[in-house]
Design a protein around this motif. Structure first.
Motif, PDB file in Angstrom:
ATOM      1  N   GLY A 274       4.055   4.684  41.738  1.00 10.99           N
ATOM      2  CA  GLY A 274       3.724   6.064  41.425  1.00 10.99           C
ATOM      3  C   GLY A 274       3.590   6.394  39.950  1.00 10.99           C
ATOM      4  N   TRP A 275       3.529   5.380  39.097  1.00 12.21           N
ATOM      5  CA  TRP A 275       3.470   5.671  37.661  1.00 12.21           C
ATOM      6  C   TRP A 275       2.185   6.405  37.284  1.00 12.21           C
ATOM      7  CZ3 TRP A 275      -0.427   4.250  34.436  1.00 12.21           C
ATOM      8  CH2 TRP A 275      -1.274   3.204  34.840  1.00 12.21           C
ATOM      9  N   GLU A 276       1.118   6.192  38.061  1.00 12.70           N
ATOM     10  CA  GLU A 276      -0.144   6.864  37.754  1.00 12.70           C
ATOM     11  C   GLU A 276       0.000   8.392  37.866  1.00 12.70           C
ATOM     12  OE1 GLU A 276      -1.110   2.914  39.869  1.00 12.70           O
ATOM     13  OE2 GLU A 276       0.285   4.593  40.116  1.00 12.70           O
ATOM     14  N   GLY A 277       0.706   8.834  38.925  1.00  9.82           N
ATOM     15  CA  GLY A 277       0.945  10.257  39.085  1.00  9.82           C
ATOM     16  C   GLY A 277       1.800  10.815  37.966  1.00  9.82           C
ATOM     17  N   LEU A 278       2.759  10.014  37.520  1.00 13.19           N
ATOM     18  CA  LEU A 278       3.607  10.412  36.393  1.00 13.19           C
ATOM     19  C   LEU A 278       2.769  10.615  35.131  1.00 13.19           C
ATOM     20  CD1 LEU A 278       6.992   8.861  35.441  1.00 13.19           C
ATOM     21  CD2 LEU A 278       5.128   8.657  33.817  1.00 13.19           C
ATOM     22  N   ALA A 279       1.819   9.699  34.904  1.00  9.07           N
ATOM     23  CA  ALA A 279       0.942   9.816  33.731  1.00  9.07           C
ATOM     24  C   ALA A 279       0.075  11.073  33.830  1.00  9.07           C
ATOM     25  CB  ALA A 279       0.065   8.573  33.606  1.00  9.07           C
ATOM     26  N   THR A 280      -0.442  11.330  35.017  1.00  8.78           N
ATOM     27  CA  THR A 280      -1.277  12.522  35.221  1.00  8.78           C
ATOM     28  C   THR A 280      -0.480  13.797  34.960  1.00  8.78           C
ATOM     29  OG1 THR A 280      -2.635  11.379  36.866  1.00  8.78           O
ATOM     30  CG2 THR A 280      -2.662  13.786  36.906  1.00  8.78           C
ATOM     31  N   GLU A 281       0.753  13.836  35.447  1.00 10.77           N
ATOM     32  CA  GLU A 281       1.593  15.019  35.227  1.00 10.77           C
ATOM     33  C   GLU A 281       1.914  15.194  33.742  1.00 10.77           C
ATOM     34  OE1 GLU A 281       5.903  16.904  36.579  1.00 10.77           O
ATOM     35  OE2 GLU A 281       5.042  15.221  37.674  1.00 10.77           O
ATOM     36  N   THR A 282       2.159  14.093  33.065  1.00  9.91           N
ATOM     37  CA  THR A 282       2.448  14.164  31.627  1.00  9.91           C
ATOM     38  C   THR A 282       1.268  14.751  30.870  1.00  9.91           C
ATOM     39  OG1 THR A 282       3.921  12.233  31.778  1.00  9.91           O
ATOM     40  CG2 THR A 282       3.052  12.791  29.588  1.00  9.91           C
ATOM     41  N   ILE A 283       0.066  14.279  31.181  1.00 10.73           N
ATOM     42  CA  ILE A 283      -1.138  14.771  30.496  1.00 10.73           C
ATOM     43  C   ILE A 283      -1.343  16.252  30.771  1.00 10.73           C
ATOM     44  CG2 ILE A 283      -3.655  14.599  30.419  1.00 10.73           C
ATOM     45  CD1 ILE A 283      -3.249  11.555  31.030  1.00 10.73           C
ATOM     46  N   ALA A 284      -1.175  16.663  32.028  1.00 11.38           N
ATOM     47  CA  ALA A 284      -1.362  18.075  32.388  1.00 11.38           C
ATOM     48  C   ALA A 284      -0.352  18.957  31.662  1.00 11.38           C
ATOM     49  CB  ALA A 284      -1.227  18.245  33.898  1.00 11.38           C
ATOM     50  N   TRP A 285       0.891  18.511  31.595  1.00 14.66           N
ATOM     51  CA  TRP A 285       1.920  19.285  30.894  1.00 14.66           C
ATOM     52  C   TRP A 285       1.598  19.403  29.411  1.00 14.66           C
ATOM     53  CZ3 TRP A 285       5.458  18.389  26.966  1.00 14.66           C
ATOM     54  CH2 TRP A 285       6.490  19.321  26.826  1.00 14.66           C
ATOM     55  N   LEU A 286       1.190  18.292  28.789  1.00 17.37           N
ATOM     56  CA  LEU A 286       0.841  18.323  27.375  1.00 17.37           C
ATOM     57  C   LEU A 286      -0.343  19.241  27.110  1.00 17.37           C
ATOM     58  CD1 LEU A 286       1.240  14.552  26.375  1.00 17.37           C
ATOM     59  CD2 LEU A 286       2.587  16.473  25.507  1.00 17.37           C
ATOM     60  N   GLU A 287      -1.361  19.167  27.951  1.00 14.59           N
ATOM     61  CA  GLU A 287      -2.522  20.026  27.754  1.00 14.59           C
ATOM     62  C   GLU A 287      -2.125  21.497  27.850  1.00 14.59           C
ATOM     63  OE1 GLU A 287      -5.350  19.085  26.693  1.00 14.59           O
ATOM     64  OE2 GLU A 287      -4.964  16.938  26.850  1.00 14.59           O
ATOM     65  N   GLY A 288      -1.252  21.812  28.801  1.00 12.09           N
ATOM     66  CA  GLY A 288      -0.790  23.187  28.936  1.00 12.09           C
ATOM     67  C   GLY A 288      -0.027  23.663  27.712  1.00 12.09           C
ATOM     68  N   ARG A 289       0.842  22.804  27.184  1.00  7.93           N
ATOM     69  CA  ARG A 289       1.631  23.193  26.010  1.00  7.93           C
ATOM     70  C   ARG A 289       0.762  23.289  24.764  1.00  7.93           C
ATOM     71  NH1 ARG A 289       3.932  23.701  29.847  1.00  7.93           N
ATOM     72  NH2 ARG A 289       6.145  23.955  30.225  1.00  7.93           N
TER      73      ARG A 289
END
Length: 322
Positions: A274-289
């Motif tokens: 599931g590391w791919e989903g973790l990477a996707t969530e990280t990118i989405a969070w960073l873009e939001g911030r």
């Protein structure tokens, strides 16, 4: 009396010789399994740099007994999303077993400070992230600098009980063995990912003492971390108990902090299932911030311009009245 002393001496000498012999054999097996390049760095454990031209960068710090390889997949996803990503190789890591027994907390701290300074000097936006011990180092840096955000993957923000025991008994077991088995078989549940990682699979007295110093130093700095924080933690972490991780997260000084629990992965969740989903969530969070930060800056600039115009009109009205 003399005879008893002689037997004790012979027994101690035999233990020491056996300790050194087993240590040398282990070091030789390690060298055969992980050949090193001319610079002494294991092939595949080299530092990485993925460059982008957006002015945004993230420093990702690997963990204890680890190498940049454990963060490469996430780094490539971040790079594809427009981030410059720097993956340093920490002192004592990704090299020989002898080097693993010859690094200090001060050396590691100085190294990541220099890496962060390099990125901060050439990028408008800089984020700090890390895995396990790397997460502790990320918080250490964030407490003494002003990153735009902090991303933590299963961070070691406290001193785990097994580490306390291992360090407190180190003077005893280090007389018998140079290398203490790590017991990290459940740190990565995916057997393919587990085989691909570069790890010593053991600790030494010196390496554990350095790790403990880093953990203790991080604990007292948590309240000084004020940047937005994303913390991703495995619900099946074999290293970090859930209650202690939650408590450490609550001690972070940031008013903007997000904690997400990951299912189906072990401690090294950046390479596990599931590391791919973790990477996707990280990118989405960073873009939001980053979007929120840009909006706040734009609002501040607009407000400043409005104040200037009001001041100019007031000055003009005062001049006309005079």
């Amino acid at each position: 009396m003399v005879s008893a002393f002689a037997w004790c001496f012979v027994g101690a000498l035999a233990l020491w010789i056996n300790r050194e012999w087993r240590g040398s054999r282990r070091a030789e097996r390690f060298r055969r399994r992980y050949p090193a390049g001319p610079d002494g760095v294991i092939i595949g454990a080299e530092p990485r740099l993925f460059e982008a031209t957006t002015g945004r960068a993230i420093l990702l710090i690997h963990g204890y007994n680890d190498s940049p390889r454990s963060l490469e997949g996430v780094a490539r996803r971040l790079h594809a999303a427009g981030w410059t990503v720097r993956l340093p190789l920490l002192p004592g890591h990704g090299r020989s077993l002898e080097a693993w027994d010859d690094w200090t907390a001060d050396q590691v701290i100085a190294h990541v400070r220099a890496e962060y300074a390099t990125l901060a000097a050439s990028h408008q936006t800089v984020v700090i992230g890390g895995l396990s011990m790397g997460g502790a180092l990320a918080c250490w840096l964030a407490a003494e600098s002003e990153p735009d955000a902090v991303v933590l993957f299963a961070p070691m923000l406290f001193v785990p009980r097994p580490m306390q025991v291992a360090v407190s008994t180190a003077r005893l077991w280090s007389l018998v063995t140079r290398y203490l088995a790590g017991g990290g078989g459940q740190s990565i549940l995916d057997p393919i990912a587990q085989r691909q990682q570069i790890s010593y699979g053991c600790s030494t007295r010196r390496s554990l003492e350095a790790l403990q110093r880093l953990a203790n130093g991080t604990v007292v700095r948590l309240g000084f971390v004020h940047a937005p924080v994303l913390m991703l933690q495995s619900a099946h972490d074999n290293r970090l108990p859930e209650d202690q991780s939650r408590h450490a997260f609550a001690r972070l000084g940031s008013a903007d902090r997000t904690m997400h629990w990951v299912e189906g992965a072990g401690h090294v969740l950046t390479v596990d299932y599931g590391w791919e989903g973790l990477a996707t969530e990280t990118i989405a969070w960073l873009e939001g911030r980053m979007a929120a930060r840009l909006a706040a800056r734009a609002a501040a600039i607009t407000g400043a311009h409005a104040i200037m115009r009001t001041t100019e009109r007031s000055s003009a009205s005062g001049g006309s009245a005079g």
